[in-house]
Design an enzyme around this catalytic site. Structure first.
Site, PDB file in Angstrom:
ATOM      1  N   HIS A   1      55.809  44.610  37.491  1.00  0.00           N
ATOM      2  CA  HIS A   1      56.051  44.080  38.828  1.00  0.00           C
ATOM      3  C   HIS A   1      56.976  45.027  39.580  1.00  0.00           C
ATOM      4  O   HIS A   1      57.864  45.633  39.001  1.00  0.00           O
ATOM      5  CB  HIS A   1      56.688  42.683  38.722  1.00  0.00           C
ATOM      6  CG  HIS A   1      56.659  41.878  39.992  1.00  0.00           C
ATOM      7  ND1 HIS A   1      57.331  42.256  41.124  1.00  0.00           N
ATOM      8  CD2 HIS A   1      56.032  40.715  40.298  1.00  0.00           C
ATOM      9  CE1 HIS A   1      57.122  41.364  42.076  1.00  0.00           C
ATOM     10  NE2 HIS A   1      56.327  40.424  41.600  1.00  0.00           N
TER      11      HIS A   1
ATOM     12  N   HIS B   1      46.775  41.169  41.808  1.00  0.00           N
ATOM     13  CA  HIS B   1      46.768  41.784  43.135  1.00  0.00           C
ATOM     14  C   HIS B   1      47.170  43.247  42.993  1.00  0.00           C
ATOM     15  O   HIS B   1      47.453  43.728  41.899  1.00  0.00           O
ATOM     16  CB  HIS B   1      47.712  41.052  44.101  1.00  0.00           C
ATOM     17  CG  HIS B   1      49.123  40.902  43.575  1.00  0.00           C
ATOM     18  ND1 HIS B   1      50.000  41.962  43.476  1.00  0.00           N
ATOM     19  CD2 HIS B   1      49.794  39.812  43.110  1.00  0.00           C
ATOM     20  CE1 HIS B   1      51.155  41.537  42.990  1.00  0.00           C
ATOM     21  NE2 HIS B   1      51.048  40.234  42.745  1.00  0.00           N
TER      22      HIS B   1
ATOM     23  N   THR C   1      50.765  36.337  43.622  1.00  0.00           N
ATOM     24  CA  THR C   1      50.425  35.880  42.273  1.00  0.00           C
ATOM     25  C   THR C   1      49.968  34.420  42.273  1.00  0.00           C
ATOM     26  O   THR C   1      48.998  34.061  41.597  1.00  0.00           O
ATOM     27  CB  THR C   1      51.628  36.043  41.329  1.00  0.00           C
ATOM     28  OG1 THR C   1      51.918  37.432  41.189  1.00  0.00           O
ATOM     29  CG2 THR C   1      51.327  35.460  39.951  1.00  0.00           C
TER      30      THR C   1
END
Length: 709
Positions: A425, A486, A308
């Site tokens: 996440h 990502h 990140t």
């Protein structure tokens, strides 16, 4: 028993053991009462309890090699004193800055003391006596000969055995740490992590090595090194497209960080057990297809170990992260930048702020943002974070956006802001029953199974934030950038994902892995309809010049390695941090070249392949040269005034904003424009079940059926 203990303390090894135990106890006291280390499992508690042992034994064992009696004891006490002072200094520093002392901080001790200022005495607590009262007791005991000096030197073999034991314990500690947190030393997520897993002494030693290596590289750099960089930037520059240049001039900039979101989630529908399809990100999809949005379906993340934070590096500076480790943690608090917040502040008068519901020192953001030029950084300390609304990576997205409004509404316009959402996440299983409802996939991999539900939660949170922007009046005067930082599903898990993306697990290969590195990138500009879905190949390094050109800000005087995605001169070679690359025709991934049309491995003539590879590698090499040598300190062509990080202070920021509003000739904040009335009530949030009553009814029915059984 008492006599036995007394006799033991009257030996050098006994005194050595006493100091080791005392320092261990003080370390554990600090870990558990002063530092917020985010302990989450029994193994982490175990590692925490053993991590002071290795360095304590190793450092104190130095005194065991000293044969003279008084010199040996004095050396032991001196080492013990230094370790205790270092430990307590971190305790005091952490109370004020929620961070640990680095070598650079120690070298700049004047800045530390000025940072503490008059608040130094306020940092002292009654329990602080526990860190030093043992010295009083030890000196009294030694003075009164309650503890006697042992004239017999420790055998060299015994001293070596203790030092060797310390090294073995350290590597055992490191093995457990790497097992629980892979890449601890290579990625250096956070100083909290290093202290949690390895201890204060090991963290300080590691930071010293990193600082020395950095200093050596920088010491060898010179202004002459900038010439190669400047030549590359000049040759690589892509002029803006006149059709879009200045299209969003003067508008607020709002970045929305779509954590771990991959491009395949756009327009994706997940089937449940009954075969019914559920759109994962319906609101983001609507933006993606909106004529007011510039969307890119061949946009790739280019992050390395910094994940990140590397994405932030790329977007803010148009430079890559590092080949090894995280740029933010290694150089973020040291380097000179030509970053977006500083460029917009000095050339266009923008105010800048970052919003992030996690610890400020994660990825070293609290220092890096100062060097980037961010006026404000609202971290977890500015939010109401509790067990019900957060997980290990911070505040969940809905309460995060909701609680951010109280600060956003006081920012002077135009502003440049970034909202770092985290709920989508890994491990993708972090919601309470109240937020449940979106189907869980069935792949045999729990990480993949929950990925779609957390992405749906993120989508709803973004929609609620957009609703606020529209209701508050900010929407029409803003340019809103949404980006995936990502991948969310790693290469190793992709074969299990394959059936859900209409691929065959058995034939899945690195070509497929490469294609999965696409992430969403959308620039939403309300009030214009020149948008659409572009098939241009690009990556995160291209974002800054694209944004600045849309804002009508020239970029030819800055050192930027990316190219405007809307420019006709964009070359469409996407370099990955590991040396792989992507073009519209070819994919080079893990040392294999593929034809994008056939999706099969091919062999190109050496000169043609080398030309492509060298272009991609050159971009990476230039970035490394800039970052490792801090070369931008030598660049005078930007016209920007140097940033002094000491001018930035992320404490008491609300008071600072209110003071600016009161003294400004014109209060341009949304709060001021709303007749000094808060807009926080305009933000509305709901659970998944409130958005989907049919799901609530189904869950209620299932519960009733269970009770009947």
């Amino acid at each position: 028993m008492k006599e036995k203990i007394k006799n033991t303390l009257n030996t050098r090894l006994g005194f050595f053991g006493l100091l080791a135990i005392l320092y261990w106890a003080k370390s554990i006291l600090a870990y558990l009462t002063e530092f917020n280390l985010g302990l989450e499992s029994p193994i982490q508690y175990f590692i925490l309890f053993i991590n002071p042992i290795a360095t304590t034994l190793l450092l104190l064992s130095i005194a065991l090699y000293v044969r003279r009696t008084k010199a040996s004891y004095a050396t032991m006490l001196f080492i013990y004193f230094v370790m205790s002072v270092l430990l307590y200094a971190n305790v005091a520093y952490y109370r004020e800055f929620t961070d640990f002392i680095t070598i650079n901080t120690i070298l700049g001790a004047g800045k530390v003391s000025s940072g503490l200022g008059k608040s130094t005495l306020k940092l002292l607590e009654p329990q602080d006596l526990l860190y030093f009262i043992d010295f009083v007791i030890l000196f009294i005991a030694l003075g009164m000969k309650k503890i006697k000096l042992d004239a017999r030197p420790v055998r060299a073999r015994m001293a070596l055995a203790i030092s060797t034991l310390a090294v073995m314990v350290f590597f055992g500690n490191l093995f457990l740490a790497e097992t629980d947190r892979t890449g601890l030393l290579t990625r250096t997520f956070s100083r909290d992590y290093l202290v949690k897993y390895l201890g204060i002494n090991a963290f300080t030693a590691y930071d010293a090595v990193q600082t020395y290596q950095t200093t050596q590289v920088r010491a060898q750099a010179s202004p002459n090194d900038m010439q190669e960089v400047q030549n590359y930037v000049d040759d690589h520059y892509a002029a803006p497209n006149d059709e879009y240049y200045g299209l969003a001039k003067g508008k607020n900039v709002i970045y929305i960080h779509l954590e771990s979101t991959q491009q395949f989630l756009i327009d994706y529908k997940l089937k449940d057990d009954q075969g019914q399809e559920h759109e994962v990100m319906p609101f983001v999809n609507s933006l993606y297809h909106d004529d007011s949005t510039f969307s890119f379906d061949n946009f790739f993340h280019q992050v390395g170990a910094g994940k990140t934070s590397d994405a932030e590096t790329l977007l803010e500076t148009s430079l890559f992260g590092l080949n090894q480790g995280a740029f933010f943690t290694q150089f973020g608090g040291k380097n000179t930048f030509e970053a977006a917040p500083n460029i917009l502040q000095q050339t266009q008068g923008y105010t800048s702020a970052v919003f992030h519901g996690n610890s400020g020192n994660f990825w070293n953001r609290n220092e890096t943002y100062k060097h980037l030029g961010y006026d404000y950084f609202f971290d977890a300390s500015y939010y109401d974070v509790n067990e019900d609304n957060s997980f290990q990576y911070g505040l969940h997205d809905k309460p995060f956006f909701d609680q951010s409004i109280q600060y956003l509404e006081h920012l002077q316009q135009p502003f440049y802001t970034k909202f770092v959402a985290v709920s989508n996440h890994y491990p993708y299983a972090q919601f309470t029953d109240e937020d449940a409802g979106f189907p869980i996939a069935d792949t045999g991999d729990e990480t993949i199974n929950g990925y779609f539900a957390t992405a749906n939660y993120l989508d709803t949170a973004v929609e609620e934030f957009f609703n606020y922007l529209k209701d508050s009046g900010l929407y029409d005067n803003s340019i809103i950038v949404l980006y995936g930082d990502h991948y969310g599903v790693s290469d190793g898990r992709n074969p299990q994902l394959a059936p859900l993306v209409d691929k065959d697990t058995d034939t899945w290969d690195d070509y497929d892995n490469a294609q999965m590195q696409r992430v969403p990138f959308m620039v939403h500009v309300p009030g214009q309809e020149k948008g659409g879905i572009s098939h241009t190949y690009g990556g995160e390094v291209d974002v800054l010049p694209t944004l600045l050109h849309l804002l009508g800000v020239p970029t030819d005087n800055y050192i930027q390695l990316g190219q405007d995605l809307l420019s006709n001169d964009h070359d469409q070679i996407v370099a990955f941090r590991n040396g792989s690359f992507m073009t519209p025709e070819y994919t080079f991934y893990n040392q294999t070249l593929y034809n994008n049309e056939t999706q099969r491995p091919i062999t190109l003539p050496d000169d043609e392949f080398e030309t492509l590879q060298q272009k991609a590698q050159k971009q990476l090499d230039i970035s490394d040269k800039i970052n490792n040598g801090d070369l931008l300190r030598f660049h005078s062509g930007s016209g920007l005034n140097p940033i002094d990080p000491n001018d930035f202070d992320y404490k008491n920021q609300m008071e600072k904003m209110l003071k600016i509003s009161e003294t400004a000739e014109k209060d341009t904040s949304i709060f001021g424009e709303n007749n000094n009335e808060s807009t926080t009530d305009l933000y509305e949030t709901k659970t998944y079940q409130e958005y989907h009553p049919e799901v609530a009814e189904q869950l209620e029915k299932e519960q009733e059926d269970k009770e009947k059984e």
